[in-house]
Write an enzyme that holds these catalytic residues in place. Sequence first.
Site, PDB file in Angstrom:
ATOM      1  N   ARG A  51       0.880  -1.179   0.000  1.00 26.05           N
ATOM      2  CA  ARG A  51       0.000   0.000   0.000  1.00 26.05           C
ATOM      3  C   ARG A  51       0.911   1.221   0.000  1.00 26.05           C
ATOM      4  O   ARG A  51       1.807   1.346   0.843  1.00 26.05           O
ATOM      5  CB  ARG A  51      -0.888  -0.011   1.250  1.00 26.05           C
ATOM      6  CG  ARG A  51      -1.735   1.245   1.470  1.00 26.05           C
ATOM      7  CD  ARG A  51      -2.785   1.396   0.377  1.00 26.05           C
ATOM      8  NE  ARG A  51      -3.829   2.338   0.717  1.00 26.05           N
ATOM      9  CZ  ARG A  51      -3.733   3.651   0.611  1.00 26.05           C
ATOM     10  NH1 ARG A  51      -2.600   4.210   0.241  1.00 26.05           N
ATOM     11  NH2 ARG A  51      -4.765   4.411   0.899  1.00 26.05           N
ATOM     12  N   GLU A  59     -11.573   4.585  -5.271  1.00 29.38           N
ATOM     13  CA  GLU A  59     -11.845   3.155  -5.444  1.00 29.38           C
ATOM     14  C   GLU A  59     -12.082   2.848  -6.917  1.00 29.38           C
ATOM     15  O   GLU A  59     -12.746   3.608  -7.627  1.00 29.38           O
ATOM     16  CB  GLU A  59     -13.064   2.733  -4.627  1.00 29.38           C
ATOM     17  CG  GLU A  59     -12.858   2.853  -3.129  1.00 29.38           C
ATOM     18  CD  GLU A  59     -11.673   2.053  -2.615  1.00 29.38           C
ATOM     19  OE1 GLU A  59     -11.508   0.871  -3.007  1.00 29.38           O
ATOM     20  OE2 GLU A  59     -10.889   2.599  -1.822  1.00 29.38           O
ATOM     21  N   ARG A 102      -0.811  -5.050   5.196  1.00 24.98           N
ATOM     22  CA  ARG A 102      -0.181  -4.658   3.937  1.00 24.98           C
ATOM     23  C   ARG A 102       1.129  -3.953   4.257  1.00 24.98           C
ATOM     24  O   ARG A 102       1.210  -3.213   5.249  1.00 24.98           O
ATOM     25  CB  ARG A 102      -1.083  -3.711   3.143  1.00 24.98           C
ATOM     26  CG  ARG A 102      -2.406  -4.309   2.745  1.00 24.98           C
ATOM     27  CD  ARG A 102      -3.300  -3.309   2.053  1.00 24.98           C
ATOM     28  NE  ARG A 102      -3.655  -2.225   2.978  1.00 24.98           N
ATOM     29  CZ  ARG A 102      -4.581  -1.301   2.729  1.00 24.98           C
ATOM     30  NH1 ARG A 102      -5.238  -1.319   1.577  1.00 24.98           N
ATOM     31  NH2 ARG A 102      -4.851  -0.353   3.598  1.00 24.98           N
TER      32      ARG A 102
END
Length: 161
Positions: A51, A59, A102
């Site tokens: 990330r 999104e 992440r």
Amino acid sequence: MRSKLLLFLLVPLLFIASCEVKESDEEKELHEVTKVIDGDTFWIDDNEKVRLIGVDAPESRNTGHKKIGYYGKEAKEFLKSYLTGKRVQLKYDVTRTDKYQRTLAYVYLEDGTFLNAELIKLGYAMVYTVPPNVKYADQFLDLQREARENSRGLWGKEDNK
């Protein structure tokens, strides 16, 4: 007396020099990008989800909690075009992973392009800082301001598309 004075001045300088932050061997390593998830997240080496620190792209798909955002598909496609078949270098800030496990990283392409900054500069993402990972927050805010002033990417007029 002179040698004591020299020693007194030299020891702190040596100490400061030894404390200099240096890039670890791990941060010099190049990783193959294997899949792009959306405009700010991707997989490397088939087993690690990364990330990007300091950025938030809209999104690109509907999920249980979020809907496709304006310019989300474009951000994902841009990242795919930038990363497909490429290797990247990861650099870290204070926190190495997020609550979703992440890897949080600043990402550099082999040619030296600072990917996090490039996404903001071109308007594919906006600044999203989460302390304590704020190393480039000021730089990112300047790039975002410039992107907005020049109507780049998601800062462009929706009706012009």
